[in-house]
Design an enzyme around this catalytic site. Structure first.
Site, PDB file in Angstrom:
ATOM      1  CB  VAL A 155      83.170  30.209  55.744  1.00  6.00           C
ATOM      2  CG1 VAL A 155      82.266  30.384  54.714  1.00  6.00           C
ATOM      3  CG2 VAL A 155      83.599  28.270  55.215  1.00  6.00           C
ATOM      4  CG  LEU A 165      80.037  33.496  57.512  1.00  8.50           C
ATOM      5  CD1 LEU A 165      79.834  33.915  56.127  1.00  8.50           C
ATOM      6  CD2 LEU A 165      79.016  34.072  58.442  1.00  8.50           C
ATOM      7  N   GLY A 166      82.145  29.696  59.697  1.00  6.27           N
ATOM      8  CA  GLY A 166      81.491  28.488  60.362  1.00  6.27           C
ATOM      9  C   GLY A 166      83.383  28.288  60.065  1.00  6.27           C
ATOM     10  CG  ASP A 192      80.597  15.428  54.115  1.00  2.00           C
ATOM     11  OD1 ASP A 192      80.321  15.073  54.760  1.00  2.00           O
ATOM     12  OD2 ASP A 192      81.559  16.544  54.128  1.00  2.00           O
TER      13      ASP A 192
END
Length: 788
Positions: free
Chosen positions: A518, A510-511, A628
């Site tokens: 992930v 996913l990323g 963040d």
């Protein structure tokens, strides 16, 4: 259209006016206290129509707000409603340090009002709202924001909030039904402990919408509305008869989810004899249409306008004193026998016009005789529905059973025969075997002794095996360094192989971030989608992020934070399991999508993010600095609710800390200036990052964009400030239609957030109030970096 605008204006005038300090209020000073049996037992409103304090519940007392009417107590709000009844020596104290505490008979202290700041005084208002004020006489907590089963005239039920029914008419503990004001604009009634799916709902307003925040509002004239931005959906009102309208000045209105699961609107009109209670409106005319009014294997019917539950044939009430708890079989199961052998132990009883809510596990074309025989011979079948040569077999227990004259179903219910009970005539005819041979007796003794010895040996071997497996598991736990981790967070522990299977060998990524990737996964046989984060960097850094995320959100739960479901800490493998966010990140929708979210949707997303950061800063046990905040770390769920993720860089503050020293954390472009100055970091660092994100949400572009036609537009914050000073904010929207006042307010909030001096930046609480239009936004100064 003009009349609708007037109604809408009056509605919100009364709503917003409710936030100010009323002219008439009872002043409750610090140090005041209440007792259940000695005066004072309650604090009255100036009109003496509402009281806050102790009221009778069962054999003890409870704390709440009620409508004062002689001996009859109409409770409209309850504190700690699922706490056991309080003893007579309990005390409610408004402490000198501004906290409202309950001290029980055992000396325990429970917080009644979880205010953000220390209160300086309190009031029981004439509206039925109990409020706490700070030293500036601003409301910091109010009972209207935490409804239980009732909303009063002038009160709002916001999107995502719910009313829960009482357990019984006189027991105000959490009951079996809840009313949900959904984000999609639909007001829906569900039984509790269900999935809140459309199949579980038993009433709704069908007021679906998109793009704005919905809420249910009961005005002081007894009209019930669902409000959505500029849209007004009337649930009840405007068509009341003249007799009701003539008394509205003396009336108190309440909308209550009653213990029987029906949402009703009441009026209380005061005269010399007390309050006269009238039912103005109800969501359902027939209480038997309430799903789960009767429990498993039972159905509802009416008797003299009163609903009551009846058990299906072959079942009896679980508790004869509480018929709504459902029914269970009143015969012993014979066990499963193949085919016709099973049918000899059961019979079929038919009932006309009966239905239930669950889907059948088998649907087959056959006659009613074949359907009956098939259910008898099927071990799994407990009942079947028959209609038009279609047989629908169902397992027990049956839920949402109801009478339905229109559908024309015939119910086939499997019941037990006397032949399976101990007193049945078949067993009585069985000949009794009497053994007289000594040889046979010795054989039986030896066989019994052998079986006993073998059983003892099997138990000993099993016990030894279990003991050794436990010892090996404990040693492995110590070797992996996981001892005590479950005491720190209450999350599910997954094995590495379990997560590897769930992600199909970490196939769908996913990323990817600085510490790992992930992956998409599915648990519980594909019923629950999850996101699995596998930490892959250096062991020390990966372990640090792993523990940071566990501490940050292991104990938190907020609708605007991505929920952590579990973890894996096996050997050197470190994985985190999150809820799956189906609609990707905010960055995808702002910077990559062909069509950006519309203006109203972006306003809602900005408010969602602000509430999530506010929770981290002020509502957790210890303040958390995310460090963040950026669009890539804002994820969107199925309902387009924005949720903050990725707590790997989060920093914690001790109880007595407001600032801390730490190395630079975060992403370039979103870093506050103090990160580069080697000065202490506070929660205001997140406020700066949020300001940059807010500007990106307004304009749907990145803060730094090199591929632009005008050199002034490269740095978004600088360009927006110039447009703001020149009163040319229409340029940043690039032709998009939006509320000019809202655009200006959001820009001003963002410019306050990105001030170079942390002390000039607002708190996230102030940001939320400004975005919601509750607090006025002043003109921000030019940030220092822009003036250089």
């Amino acid at each position: 259209m003009a009349s609708m605008s007037i109604v809408f204006f009056l509605l919100f005038t009364s709503f917003i006016g409710g936030r100010a300090v009323p002219k008439q209020s009872s002043h409750i000073a610090l140090g005041s206290s209440l007792s259940p049996i000695t005066q004072p037992t309650s604090w009255l409103s100036p009109s003496q129509k509402f009281a806050f304090g102790f009221y009778r519940q069962g054999s003890g007392f409870a704390i709440g707000i009620w409508l004062v009417s002689g001996d009859n107590t109409t409770v409209v709000w309850t504190a700690i409603r699922d706490h056991p009844p309080l003893a007579s020596n309990a005390i409610l104290v408004f402490t000198e340090d501004g906290k409202l505490l309950l001290r029980t008979e055992r000396g325990q202290e429970k917080l009644i009002a979880n205010a953000t700041d220390s209160a300086s005084h309190a009031s029981m208002l004439n509206s039925g709202n109990f409020v706490l004020y700070d030293k500036d006489s601003k409301i910091i907590w109010q009972s209207f924001y935490f409804p239980t089963d009732t909303i009063l005239g002038g009160q709002t039920l916001f999107a995502g909030y719910q009313l829960f029914s009482g357990l019984t008419e006189n027991d105000h503990s959490t009951g079996r039904f809840h009313l949900k004001m959904q984000d999609d604009g639909n007001l829906v009634l569900y039984p509790v402990n269900t999935g809140d799916t459309p199949g579980d709902a038993y009433w709704n307003t069908e007021t679906f919408g998109y793009g704005s925040k919905f809420h249910l509002y009961l005005n002081k004239s007894g009209s019930l509305f669902i409000v959505n931005g500029t849209t007004l959906n009337i649930v009840y009102g405007l068509n009341k008869d003249s007799s009701t309208a003539s008394n509205q000045n003396n009336a108190i209105y309440r909308a209550t989810l009653d213990f029987d699961g029906v949402f009703r609107l009441y009026s209380h009109v005061y005269d010399e004899s007390g309050y006269k209670v009238s039912k103005l409106w109800k969501a359902l005319d027939n209480p038997c249409h309430v799903k789960s009014f009767c429990g498993f294997n039972s159905f509802c019917t009416m008797n003299d306008d009163q609903p009551y539950c009846i058990c299906l044939p072959g079942t009896d009430f679980v508790d004869v004193n509480h018929n709504s708890l459902g029914c269970e079989r009143n015969f012993s199961e014979a066990g499963c026998r193949v085919g016709k052998k099973n049918a000899s132990f059961y019979d079929i009883t038919t009932m006309e016009n009966l239905m239930w809510g669950d889907r059948p596990y088998v649907v087959s074309p056959m006659s009613i005789e074949e359907c009956s025989r098939s259910c008898l011979e099927d071990c799994d079948c407990g009942a079947a529905l028959f209609k038009s040569d279609s047989c629908m077999k169902q397992k027990l227990p049956l839920r949402y059973v109801r009478r339905d004259m229109k559908e024309g179903y015939t119910a086939l219910l499997k019941v037990g025969m006397r032949s399976i009970k101990s007193d049945n005539p078949i067993m009585a005819k069985t000949p009794v075997i009497v053994i007289t041979s000594k040889r046979a007796i010795v054989q039986i003794f030896l066989v019994s002794l052998s079986c006993t010895v073998l059983s003892c040996v099997a138990l000993a071997v099993s016990g030894l095996f279990i003991f050794k497996s436990r010892v090996l598991w404990y040693k492995r736990l110590l070797e992996n360094g996981n001892f005590g981790l479950n005491e720190e967070v209450t999350l599910r522990l997954f094995s590495y192989n379990e997560l590897k299977r769930a992600t199909n060998g970490f196939k769908e990524q996913l990323g990817k971030g600085s510490f790992g990737a992930v992956y998409k996964g599915a648990l519980y046989k594909g019923k629950r989608l999850v996101a699995v984060k596998r930490l892959e960097k250096l062991v020390e850094e990966g372990e640090r992020e792993f523990r940071a995320e566990m501490r940050a959100i292991g104990r938190t739960h907020h609708r605007n934070l991505v929920r952590l479901l579990g973890y894996c800490a096996e050997d050197s493998k470190r994985l985190l399991v999150y809820e799956y966010m189906s609609n990707g990140s905010l960055a995808d929708h702002l910077f990559k999508a062909q069509t950006s979210p519309n203006w109203n949707e972006r306003v809602r997303i900005a408010q969602d993010i602000a509430r999530g950061i506010l929770y981290l800063h002020e509502e957790c046990e210890t303040s958390i600095i995310h460090c963040d905040i950026k669009p890539q770390n804002i994820l969107m769920d199925d309902f387009w609710t924005a949720k903050i993720s990725d707590f790997g860089l989060a920093k914690f503050l001790m109880a007595d800390q407001t600032r801390t020293f730490t190395g630079v954390r975060g992403t370039r472009g979103y870093l506050a200036p103090e990160w580069q100055k080697n000065t202490p970091i506070s929660v205001k660092a997140d406020v700066y990052s949020y300001g940059i994100v807010l500007l990106e949400i307004v304009c749907c572009r990145r803060n730094i964009e090199l591929d632009v036609s005008n050199e002034e537009e490269v740095i978004l914050s600088t360009w927006i400030y110039k447009c703001f000073v020149a009163r040319e904010l229409h340029k940043i929207l690039r032709g998009e239609e939006a509320d000019k006042t809202m655009v200006e307010n959001m820009v001003k909030v963002a410019l306050w957030c990105i001030q170079d001096e942390p002390a000039l930046r607002p708190t996230m609480k102030s940001v939320v109030l400004m975005l919601e239009g509750i607090t006025e936004v002043s003109i921000p100064p030019c940030p220092a970096t822009m003036s250089e």
